[in-house]
Design a protein around this motif. Structure first.
Motif, short mmCIF file in Angstrom:
data_model
loop_
_atom_site.label_atom_id
_atom_site.label_comp_id
_atom_site.label_asym_id
_atom_site.label_seq_id
_atom_site.Cartn_x
_atom_site.Cartn_y
_atom_site.Cartn_z
N GLN A 72 -15.39 -4.11 -7.62
CA GLN A 72 -14.84 -3.00 -8.39
C GLN A 72 -14.73 -1.74 -7.53
N GLU A 73 -15.76 -1.44 -6.78
CA GLU A 73 -15.75 -0.23 -5.97
C GLU A 73 -14.68 -0.28 -4.88
N VAL A 74 -14.50 -1.45 -4.27
CA VAL A 74 -13.47 -1.60 -3.25
C VAL A 74 -12.10 -1.27 -3.82
N PHE A 75 -11.79 -1.84 -4.98
CA PHE A 75 -10.45 -1.65 -5.52
C PHE A 75 -10.26 -0.27 -6.17
N VAL A 76 -11.32 0.31 -6.67
CA VAL A 76 -11.20 1.69 -7.17
C VAL A 76 -10.90 2.62 -6.00
N LYS A 77 -11.64 2.45 -4.90
CA LYS A 77 -11.40 3.28 -3.72
C LYS A 77 -10.01 3.04 -3.15
N LEU A 78 -9.60 1.79 -3.15
CA LEU A 78 -8.28 1.44 -2.62
C LEU A 78 -7.18 2.08 -3.46
N TYR A 79 -7.36 2.12 -4.77
CA TYR A 79 -6.35 2.72 -5.64
C TYR A 79 -6.35 4.25 -5.50
N GLN A 80 -7.55 4.83 -5.51
CA GLN A 80 -7.65 6.28 -5.45
C GLN A 80 -7.25 6.84 -4.09
N SER A 81 -7.54 6.08 -3.04
CA SER A 81 -7.27 6.57 -1.70
C SER A 81 -6.87 5.42 -0.79
N PRO A 82 -5.61 4.97 -0.89
CA PRO A 82 -5.16 3.88 -0.02
C PRO A 82 -5.32 4.26 1.45
N PRO A 83 -5.53 3.27 2.32
CA PRO A 83 -5.71 3.59 3.74
C PRO A 83 -4.47 4.27 4.33
N ASP A 84 -4.70 5.04 5.34
CA ASP A 84 -3.64 5.75 6.06
C ASP A 84 -2.57 4.77 6.52
N PRO A 85 -1.30 5.15 6.41
CA PRO A 85 -0.21 4.24 6.81
C PRO A 85 -0.29 3.82 8.29
N ARG A 86 -1.02 4.57 9.10
CA ARG A 86 -1.15 4.21 10.51
C ARG A 86 -2.04 2.99 10.72
N ILE A 87 -2.80 2.60 9.70
CA ILE A 87 -3.65 1.41 9.80
C ILE A 87 -2.76 0.19 9.73
N LEU A 130 0.83 -1.21 0.00
CA LEU A 130 0.00 0.00 0.00
C LEU A 130 0.86 1.26 0.00
N ASP A 131 2.01 1.21 0.67
CA ASP A 131 2.94 2.33 0.61
C ASP A 131 3.39 2.56 -0.83
N GLN A 132 3.65 1.46 -1.54
CA GLN A 132 4.06 1.57 -2.94
C GLN A 132 2.93 2.12 -3.80
N VAL A 133 1.69 1.71 -3.49
CA VAL A 133 0.53 2.21 -4.24
C VAL A 133 0.41 3.72 -4.04
N ARG A 134 0.62 4.19 -2.81
CA ARG A 134 0.56 5.62 -2.53
C ARG A 134 1.57 6.40 -3.37
N GLU A 135 2.66 5.72 -3.73
CA GLU A 135 3.70 6.35 -4.56
C GLU A 135 3.43 6.16 -6.05
N GLY A 136 2.29 5.52 -6.40
CA GLY A 136 1.91 5.36 -7.80
C GLY A 136 2.34 4.07 -8.44
N ASP A 137 2.77 3.09 -7.67
CA ASP A 137 3.24 1.81 -8.20
C ASP A 137 2.06 0.92 -8.58
N MET A 138 1.80 0.83 -9.88
CA MET A 138 0.67 0.05 -10.38
C MET A 138 0.92 -1.45 -10.19
N THR A 139 2.16 -1.89 -10.24
CA THR A 139 2.47 -3.32 -10.05
C THR A 139 2.09 -3.76 -8.64
N ALA A 140 2.37 -2.93 -7.66
CA ALA A 140 2.00 -3.26 -6.27
C ALA A 140 0.49 -3.35 -6.15
N PHE A 141 -0.23 -2.44 -6.80
CA PHE A 141 -1.69 -2.49 -6.77
C PHE A 141 -2.20 -3.78 -7.41
N GLU A 142 -1.62 -4.16 -8.54
CA GLU A 142 -2.02 -5.40 -9.21
C GLU A 142 -1.79 -6.62 -8.32
N GLU A 143 -0.68 -6.61 -7.58
CA GLU A 143 -0.39 -7.73 -6.67
C GLU A 143 -1.43 -7.80 -5.55
#
Length: 170
Positions: A51-66, A10-23
């Motif tokens: 679809q909605e879960v993963f769109v939200k996850l991509y657009q707004s990954p959870p806070d790193p404190r989670i 998720l840290d990688q997704v926050r940085e725009g890493d599409m491969t991490a999101f795909e994994e």
């Protein structure tokens, strides 16, 4: 994928890493779909939730404190599925059979299990699905559903007993 590995992805997704999101998607799509399916009882509604879960996850990954992102994702899926049920009552079971693709050599037995699961009350079905398909601990399920731990354990035991009775498993 452990919670620690998921946090790193998720840290990688926050940085725009599409491969991490795909994994993450490849790892969680089936259990999220299964949980959504068991809550909604409708393949198309479950696909919308997925679809909605993963769109939200991509657009707004959870806070790193989670620290338990898996529980966070399944809470999101559960809430979206319940919201979907509220919008479209009554629930249709059309198309449910299409999601029962399994390597199980006994598809009839798989259908029996799915039918038995669908006969459970919604709270019991959610508890079983979040535990077995989502891989969540009972404490995490209690947090997600905002239910006391004892109630979650009771629902799970009651559901398993009911499934054993329905499937004549002793």
């Amino acid at each position: 994928m452990t919670d620690e590995e998921l946090c790193a992805k998720l840290d990688q997704v926050r940085e725009g890493d599409m491969t991490a999101f795909e994994e993450i998607y490849c790892e969680l799509k089936t259990p999220v779909m299964t949980v959504a399916m068991r809550i909604t009882g409708d393949r198309h509604a479950a696909e919308d939730v997925l679809q909605e879960v993963f769109v939200k996850l991509y657009q707004s990954p959870p806070d790193p404190r989670i620290k338990k992102p898996r529980a966070y994702i399944f809470r999101m899926a559960r809430n979206l599925a319940i919201d979907g049920i509220r919008v479209q009552q009554p629930v249709s079971l059309d198309g449910y059979e299409d999601t029962l693709q399994s390597k199980d050599p006994d598809p009839a037995g798989r259908l029996d299990i799915e039918a038995a699961l669908m006969s459970l009350p919604s709270e019991q079905r959610q508890t079983v699905s979040l535990h077995l398909n989502g891989g969540l601990k009972f404490r995490e399920i209690a947090d997600i559903t905002e239910t006391p731990l004892g109630t979650v354990l009771w629902r799970y035991r009651k559901a398993i007993k009911r499934l054993q009775d329905l499937l004549e498993v002793k």
